[in-house]
Design an enzyme around this catalytic site. Structure first.
Site, PDB file in Angstrom:
ATOM      1  N   GLN A  78       0.834  -1.199   0.000  1.00 49.98           N
ATOM      2  CA  GLN A  78       0.000   0.000   0.000  1.00 49.98           C
ATOM      3  C   GLN A  78       0.869   1.249   0.000  1.00 49.98           C
ATOM      4  O   GLN A  78       1.203   1.797   1.048  1.00 49.98           O
ATOM      5  CB  GLN A  78      -0.936   0.000   1.207  1.00 49.98           C
ATOM      6  CG  GLN A  78      -1.823   1.219   1.219  1.00 49.98           C
ATOM      7  CD  GLN A  78      -3.231   0.901   1.591  1.00 49.98           C
ATOM      8  OE1 GLN A  78      -3.520  -0.134   2.157  1.00 49.98           O
ATOM      9  NE2 GLN A  78      -4.122   1.803   1.284  1.00 49.98           N
ATOM     10  N   PHE A  79       1.222   1.708  -1.191  1.00 50.89           N
ATOM     11  CA  PHE A  79       2.081   2.884  -1.315  1.00 50.89           C
ATOM     12  C   PHE A  79       1.432   4.140  -0.759  1.00 50.89           C
ATOM     13  O   PHE A  79       2.112   5.074  -0.343  1.00 50.89           O
ATOM     14  CB  PHE A  79       2.519   3.101  -2.772  1.00 50.89           C
ATOM     15  CG  PHE A  79       1.458   3.659  -3.661  1.00 50.89           C
ATOM     16  CD1 PHE A  79       1.356   5.029  -3.866  1.00 50.89           C
ATOM     17  CD2 PHE A  79       0.557   2.829  -4.312  1.00 50.89           C
ATOM     18  CE1 PHE A  79       0.379   5.557  -4.698  1.00 50.89           C
ATOM     19  CE2 PHE A  79      -0.415   3.334  -5.143  1.00 50.89           C
ATOM     20  CZ  PHE A  79      -0.511   4.711  -5.337  1.00 50.89           C
ATOM     21  N   THR A  80       0.105   4.171  -0.679  1.00 49.14           N
ATOM     22  CA  THR A  80      -0.578   5.376  -0.204  1.00 49.14           C
ATOM     23  C   THR A  80      -0.328   5.657   1.275  1.00 49.14           C
ATOM     24  O   THR A  80      -0.647   6.749   1.753  1.00 49.14           O
ATOM     25  CB  THR A  80      -2.100   5.293  -0.466  1.00 49.14           C
ATOM     26  OG1 THR A  80      -2.631   4.163   0.225  1.00 49.14           O
ATOM     27  CG2 THR A  80      -2.387   5.186  -1.962  1.00 49.14           C
TER      28      THR A  80
END
Length: 150
Positions: A78-80
């Site tokens: 989850q890069f966010t």
């Protein structure tokens, strides 16, 4: 690395209407990798998560770890988690690692978690459009950032 750890009574990951991962009691780990993260963060984070005493004992007190309960795990990239919202209303993901850095670290983290808990874990698919469903048990949600090990 940033990890959002959610204690779940069930969780699943679906990609293109196909369930690719599903667990009952255990942890759903959302993992964000920053460009400055290193392999040394992996061992520390995997051990910290596996030993967090966030599962109830026989008295209903959070005294047991994932290791003690033999719970299952799903890890989802989850890069966010590295979104910056300092300026304006559109988040910037400049701190998130590019795939050539993030993918090997993500895969190494998954292998290290499997080694630490001594069982296979399930994953989403790096970079895929995933639908994540869960029943957060408690709710218990914990954020860990390897930049704040103290």
């Amino acid at each position: 690395m940033r990890a959002v750890i959610q204690r779940v009574s069930q969780a699943q990951v679906t990609i293109a209407n196909t369930e690719v991962a599903a667990i009952k009691t255990g942890l759903l780990i959302l993992l964000g990798i920053e460009a400055s993260d290193e392999a040394s963060d992996i061992e520390w984070l995997a051990n910290k998560i596996a030993n967090l005493r966030i599962f109830d004992d026989e008295n209903g007190v959070m005294n047991n770890s994932l290791l003690a309960t033999n719970g299952d795990v799903i890890v989802v990239s989850q890069f966010t988690l590295h979104a910056s919202t300092k300026k304006g209303n559109r988040p910037s993901y400049i701190k998130a690692a590019r795939p050539e850095i993030a993918i090997p670290l993500y895969e190494s983290f998954v292998k290290e978690m499997e080694r630490v808990i001594n069982k296979p874990i399930q994953t989403g698919e790096f970079g895929a459009d995933m639908k994540v469903g869960l029943v957060n048990d408690g709710p218990v949600t914990i954020l860990i950032d390897t930049k704040n090990k103290d």
